[in-house]
Scaffold this motif. Structure first.
Motif, PDB file in Angstrom:
ATOM      1  N   VAL A  72       0.836  -1.204   0.000  1.00 46.01           N
ATOM      2  CA  VAL A  72       0.000   0.000   0.000  1.00 46.01           C
ATOM      3  C   VAL A  72       0.867   1.249   0.000  1.00 46.01           C
ATOM      4  N   ALA A  73       1.921   1.247   0.822  1.00 48.05           N
ATOM      5  CA  ALA A  73       2.822   2.401   0.872  1.00 48.05           C
ATOM      6  C   ALA A  73       3.484   2.630  -0.482  1.00 48.05           C
ATOM      7  N   GLY A  74       3.850   1.538  -1.164  1.00 49.82           N
ATOM      8  CA  GLY A  74       4.463   1.670  -2.479  1.00 49.82           C
ATOM      9  C   GLY A  74       3.508   2.261  -3.492  1.00 49.82           C
ATOM     10  N   ILE A  75       2.243   1.798  -3.486  1.00 51.21           N
ATOM     11  CA  ILE A  75       1.229   2.347  -4.384  1.00 51.21           C
ATOM     12  C   ILE A  75       0.979   3.811  -4.068  1.00 51.21           C
ATOM     13  N   PHE A  76       0.885   4.144  -2.776  1.00 47.40           N
ATOM     14  CA  PHE A  76       0.670   5.519  -2.345  1.00 47.40           C
ATOM     15  C   PHE A  76       1.799   6.406  -2.849  1.00 47.40           C
ATOM     16  N   HIS A  77       3.033   5.917  -2.696  1.00 45.77           N
ATOM     17  CA  HIS A  77       4.193   6.686  -3.149  1.00 45.77           C
ATOM     18  C   HIS A  77       4.124   6.913  -4.658  1.00 45.77           C
ATOM     19  N   ASP A  78       3.704   5.882  -5.410  1.00 41.08           N
ATOM     20  CA  ASP A  78       3.596   6.012  -6.863  1.00 41.08           C
ATOM     21  C   ASP A  78       2.542   7.052  -7.244  1.00 41.08           C
ATOM     22  N   VAL A  79       1.437   7.084  -6.505  1.00 38.81           N
ATOM     23  CA  VAL A  79       0.378   8.059  -6.784  1.00 38.81           C
ATOM     24  C   VAL A  79       0.896   9.480  -6.570  1.00 38.81           C
ATOM     25  N   VAL A  80       1.601   9.701  -5.451  1.00 37.06           N
ATOM     26  CA  VAL A  80       2.145  11.031  -5.163  1.00 37.06           C
ATOM     27  C   VAL A  80       3.164  11.425  -6.230  1.00 37.06           C
ATOM     28  N   ASP A  81       4.008  10.479  -6.649  1.00 34.46           N
ATOM     29  CA  ASP A  81       4.981  10.754  -7.710  1.00 34.46           C
ATOM     30  C   ASP A  81       4.274  11.142  -9.008  1.00 34.46           C
ATOM     31  N   ALA A  82       3.171  10.446  -9.326  1.00 36.40           N
ATOM     32  CA  ALA A  82       2.429  10.755 -10.549  1.00 36.40           C
ATOM     33  C   ALA A  82       1.803  12.139 -10.477  1.00 36.40           C
ATOM     34  N   LEU A  83       1.301  12.513  -9.298  1.00 31.90           N
ATOM     35  CA  LEU A  83       0.734  13.849  -9.124  1.00 31.90           C
ATOM     36  C   LEU A  83       1.796  14.920  -9.342  1.00 31.90           C
ATOM     37  N   HIS A  84       2.959  14.718  -8.745  1.00 29.28           N
ATOM     38  CA  HIS A  84       4.043  15.688  -8.908  1.00 29.28           C
ATOM     39  C   HIS A  84       4.497  15.760 -10.362  1.00 29.28           C
ATOM     40  N   ALA A  85       4.563  14.615 -11.028  1.00 27.80           N
ATOM     41  CA  ALA A  85       4.986  14.597 -12.429  1.00 27.80           C
ATOM     42  C   ALA A  85       4.016  15.366 -13.313  1.00 27.80           C
ATOM     43  N   ALA A  86       2.750  15.389 -12.909  1.00 27.91           N
ATOM     44  CA  ALA A  86       1.729  16.116 -13.682  1.00 27.91           C
ATOM     45  C   ALA A  86       1.654  17.593 -13.306  1.00 27.91           C
ATOM     46  N   GLY A  87       2.511  18.014 -12.382  1.00 24.76           N
ATOM     47  CA  GLY A  87       2.542  19.424 -12.006  1.00 24.76           C
ATOM     48  C   GLY A  87       1.637  19.797 -10.858  1.00 24.76           C
ATOM     49  N   HIS A  88       1.087  18.812 -10.149  1.00 23.07           N
ATOM     50  CA  HIS A  88       0.204  19.077  -9.022  1.00 23.07           C
ATOM     51  C   HIS A  88       0.984  19.093  -7.705  1.00 23.07           C
ATOM     52  N   LEU A  89       0.381  19.708  -6.700  1.00 28.62           N
ATOM     53  CA  LEU A  89       0.883  19.619  -5.333  1.00 28.62           C
ATOM     54  C   LEU A  89      -0.008  18.665  -4.552  1.00 28.62           C
ATOM     55  N   TYR A  90       0.552  18.026  -3.544  1.00 25.68           N
ATOM     56  CA  TYR A  90      -0.207  17.017  -2.795  1.00 25.68           C
ATOM     57  C   TYR A  90      -0.242  17.370  -1.310  1.00 25.68           C
ATOM     58  N   SER A  91      -1.446  17.243  -0.714  1.00 26.85           N
ATOM     59  CA  SER A  91      -1.618  17.505   0.717  1.00 26.85           C
ATOM     60  C   SER A  91      -2.507  16.424   1.326  1.00 26.85           C
ATOM     61  N   PRO A  92      -2.001  15.613   2.242  1.00 24.72           N
ATOM     62  CA  PRO A  92      -2.830  14.594   2.893  1.00 24.72           C
ATOM     63  C   PRO A  92      -3.578  15.171   4.089  1.00 24.72           C
ATOM     64  N   TYR A  93      -4.639  14.492   4.474  1.00 21.63           N
ATOM     65  CA  TYR A  93      -5.408  14.874   5.662  1.00 21.63           C
ATOM     66  C   TYR A  93      -4.879  14.140   6.888  1.00 21.63           C
ATOM     67  N   THR A  94      -4.577  14.884   7.954  1.00 18.54           N
ATOM     68  CA  THR A  94      -4.260  14.297   9.250  1.00 18.54           C
ATOM     69  C   THR A  94      -4.978  15.112  10.328  1.00 18.54           C
ATOM     70  N   ASN A  95      -5.068  14.551  11.520  1.00 22.54           N
ATOM     71  CA  ASN A  95      -5.646  15.282  12.654  1.00 22.54           C
ATOM     72  C   ASN A  95      -4.896  14.888  13.922  1.00 22.54           C
ATOM     73  N   PRO A  96      -3.950  15.724  14.374  1.00 17.76           N
ATOM     74  CA  PRO A  96      -3.174  15.399  15.574  1.00 17.76           C
ATOM     75  C   PRO A  96      -3.813  15.885  16.869  1.00 17.76           C
ATOM     76  N   THR A  97      -5.057  16.384  16.813  1.00 18.08           N
ATOM     77  CA  THR A  97      -5.658  17.027  17.988  1.00 18.08           C
ATOM     78  C   THR A  97      -6.541  16.098  18.802  1.00 18.08           C
TER      79      THR A  97
END
Length: 240
Positions: free
Chosen positions: A20-45
């Motif tokens: 899953v981590a490998g697929i996730f990494h590939d997705v983020v790489d593809a987004l960057h290659a297409a000129g997009h920025l990526y922001s995941p959702y987290t909640n540390p509160t």
């Protein structure tokens, strides 16, 4: 036999997690290659429950914020249930640092969204890990400051101290701009003769942060919303 089954399950879990981590990494790489920025959702509160996450299962209830009576603060956001935490507790700090490390070293992101950091106010916390019952907000701000040194941050809502360490504030316009996410507008709840519209947040914080609509769906749905957001100087979110 049970030990062998657990061993096989553990191996499969590790393989699955890495896959899953490998697929996730590939997705983020593809987004960057297409000129997009990526922001995941987290909640540390807060720590979610039903089921509890791995940090909660490991540390138990010791990191949860406590009232003067020693009870914990239960929260429900939609169908999600959980508990307010003590930012000063070592287990809470360790859990958040693991999340930040995931998105700065393993899968580097362009902006780390940390929900509710700009939406939470002061809450008395008598957890022994807190330096004072009134130190909850200071713990939150300390967490923001530490994380902002590693990765650009965004959060829900916001105020001046939060903006010092945030690149993006999402939702400061709630109650001002007519949107379906905020059906109760300030103009309908406060006497109109007592106030007038001024972009105060933008004036105070425009050099520190960018403004967007709310992260849970404050999209541009009409020309009326578009006119308001352009006048206030907000970035626009498009629904896909």
């Amino acid at each position: 036999k049970i030990s062998a089954q657990l061993a096989v399950f553990t191996v499969l879990l590790i393989i699955g997690k890495n896959l899953v981590a490998g697929i996730f990494h590939d997705v983020v790489d593809a987004l960057h290659a297409a000129g997009h920025l990526y922001s995941p959702y987290t909640n540390p509160t807060w720590w979610c429950d039903n089921p509890p996450g791995p940090s909660f299962r490991s540390a138990g209830r010791a990191p949860l914020a406590q009232s003067a009576r020693g009870t914990n603060y239960h929260e429900a956001w939609g169908k999600n249930h959980g508990w307010a935490i003590t930012y000063w507790h070592p287990a809470v700090q360790a859990a958040n640092r693991r999340t930040v490390a995931e998105f700065t070293t393993r899968i580097p992101v362009d902006l780390l969204f940390q929900d509710q950091c700009g939406a939470r106010g002061m809450r008395l916390d008598f957890n022994p890990a807190s330096p004072a019952p009134t130190a909850s907000v200071e713990g939150l701000l300390a967490m923001n400051e530490e994380d902002s040194a590693r990765v650009p941050l965004g959060t829900e809502h916001g105020w001046d101290r939060v903006a010092d360490n945030q690149v993006g504030l999402f939702g400061v316009c709630l109650g001002t701009v007519p949107q379906s996410l905020a059906p109760t507008l300030l103009k309908n709840s406060l006497p109109p003769e007592t106030w007038e519209m001024e972009p105060l947040a933008a004036w105070l914080m425009h050099e520190q942060t960018l403004f967007w609509q709310h992260d849970l769906g404050g999209n541009v749905r009409s020309r009326r919303e578009l006119a308001w957001l352009l006048a206030l100087g907000y970035n626009l979110i498009y629904r896909l």
